[in-house]
Design an enzyme around this catalytic site. Structure first.
Site, PDB file in Angstrom:
ATOM      1  N   GLY A 111      20.559 -12.340  13.167  1.00 35.79           N
ATOM      2  CA  GLY A 111      21.217 -12.365  14.472  1.00 35.79           C
ATOM      3  C   GLY A 111      20.623 -13.434  15.361  1.00 35.79           C
ATOM      4  N   ASN A 112      20.888 -13.344  16.637  1.00 36.44           N
ATOM      5  CA  ASN A 112      20.322 -14.310  17.584  1.00 36.44           C
ATOM      6  C   ASN A 112      20.067 -13.602  18.906  1.00 36.44           C
ATOM      7  OD1 ASN A 112      22.763 -14.706  19.405  1.00 36.44           O
ATOM      8  ND2 ASN A 112      23.618 -15.147  17.381  1.00 36.44           N
ATOM      9  N   ARG A 113      19.505 -14.327  19.866  1.00 36.62           N
ATOM     10  CA  ARG A 113      19.017 -13.681  21.082  1.00 36.62           C
ATOM     11  C   ARG A 113      20.027 -13.668  22.226  1.00 36.62           C
ATOM     12  NH1 ARG A 113      13.921 -16.543  22.603  1.00 36.62           N
ATOM     13  NH2 ARG A 113      14.033 -15.044  24.297  1.00 36.62           N
TER      14      ARG A 113
END
Ligand code: C5P
Length: 404
Positions: free
Chosen positions: A211-213
């Site tokens: 995923g990412n932030r």
């Protein structure tokens, strides 16, 4: 807050309250409208008064409440209130109230006031899911919407019977925000805006993902800014860390593939498309049905990743005439010239009309923080630097798009 202009010339808002239990929440709505400087007159229907009485409405609105059609006849109140109003809000609107509005009934003070008013009308329906889903109710909602009535909600959540579903009145503070939006600039009215927000997650196995932030704050702020100006907004969202704004049509799409499908299917019906989501660039080639065990892997692991669909580029390739396509470029390069060159290159390679460049890093750019964004337009060699909260950046972007 009340500014000096509002104190001299406050907007006049009529709040119609009809007979649903959500009437008690409209006390908060009226209080917020007054706090923000409006001159509010409440018109409760006879059944609304069975939930909340005249004394409460008078105390909170700081104006007299005379709910009867035959009260104050000498002042011709049944038309005077509607003529004076800058905005009429009906919250909650019961199924019966929607039918009366759709049919143009003038059986009570609220009905006559609505008919006598040329002001925008904002309606916040509230009822049980079964009633909301009823074709008669949906028909009335469609009639009102075709007539230019602004609808907010209902939202999904707990209902009075202890059950939950769609039918809950939109939150009072969201209704107040929308009300003030309707009193302001409505230059995006009739525009259909499609926005993606949040960060996608790509499963490796049933418990792990890449995923990412991204938190979705920027995309949600853009949706809010467009709604405030009267646009109809569809928000395709992945793993938001902030609530969906009231008034958007939300579509959940947690992976790059799901987001692609949702964006591609809604794009042809959209005038403005904004890809604010952080979409995976690579996704695992295969997803294990069972949790991958350490004993099966060893000390290092290099799962095979394949390129995800580039949604912005795909939308750019099929962009229709008059459609405006906006992308983001999140860059970590330390040199401003490199970041700008990369943003300009994206503008061209993805056939976008506008690219917003923001610098991201460990402690920069994510969440509800102050940030700086540079806006590049394909039609102009100039760029525009916008700094501040994401809410204020979203407002400035919507203003900048307004001219294109
Ligand atoms: O190429 P890059 O990922 O840097 O471009 C960023 C822009 O492209 C953003 O607007 C993002 O939403 C969009 N994007 C996309 N599909 C991807 C990756 C990014 O539409 N798979």
């Amino acid at each position: 807050m009340v500014d000096a202009d509002q104190a001299r010339n406050p907007p006049v808002i009529v709040v119609g309250v009809t007979g649903g239990i959500a009437a008690y929440k409209s006390v908060t709505l009226v209080r917020e409208l007054v706090r923000r400087g409006a001159d509010v007159t409440v018109i409760p229907t006879a059944s609304a008064l069975r939930f909340v009485g005249v004394a409460t409405w008078e105390a909170i609105s700081r104006n007299p409440v005379q709910p009867g059609l035959f009260d104050g006849v000498a002042e011709v109140r049944h038309v005077a209130l509607g003529q004076r109003a800058d905005l009429v809000v009906i919250a909650p609107a019961t199924a019966h109230a929607l039918a009366q509005l759709a049919g143009g009934f003038a059986a009570d003070l609220l009905g006559t006031t609505v008919l006598a008013s040329k002001a925008p009308l904002l309606v916040a329906p509230a009822m049980h899911t079964e009633m909301w889903d009823n074709p008669a109710v949906q028909h009335n909602v469609a009639t009102l919407s075709d007539r230019g009535v602004h609808l907010i909600g209902p939202i999904t959540g707990e209902l009075t019977g202890g059950d939950s579903g769609v039918g809950r009145m939109a939150e009072p503070l969201d209704i107040a925000e929308r009300a003030f939006g309707l009193l302001g600039d409505q230059s995006w009215s009739g525009r259909r805006v499609l926005i993606s927000a949040g960060g996608t997650r790509e499963a490796i196995d049933p418990v792990r993902f890449i995923g990412n932030r991204s938190t979705g704050v920027m995309g949600v702020a853009l949706a809010r800014a467009a709604i405030q100006r009267g646009a109809s907004v569809t928000l395709v969202h992945a793993h938001l860390e902030v609530p969906l704004p009231a008034g958007v049509v939300g579509i959940s799409a947690g992976t790059a593939a799901q987001m692609r499908d949702a964006m591609v299917s809604h794009a042809p019906d959209s005038d403005v498309i904004i890809m604010a989501a952080a979409v995976a660039d690579w996704v695992p080639e295969t997803v294990s049905d069972t949790k991958i065990a350490k004993r099966d892997i060893g000390e290092t692991w290099a799962p095979v990743l394949v390129r995800a669909p580039d949604i912005l580029a795909e939308l750019g390739a099929v962009k229709g005439p008059g459609q405006l396509l906006v992308g983001f470029a999140a860059e970590t390069a330390s040199k401003a010239s490199e970041r700008e060159a990369s943003a300009r290159a994206k503008l061209a390679s993805k056939n976008a009309d506008v690219i917003l460049l923001n610098t991201v890093g460990e402690a920069v750019g994510f969440g509800d923080v102050e940030t700086a964004v540079t806006i590049f337009f394909n039609a102009s060699p100039q760029s525009l630097l916008v700094e501040g909260t994401k809410t204020s950046i979203a407002e400035r972007l919507v203003e900048a798009l307004q001219d294109r």
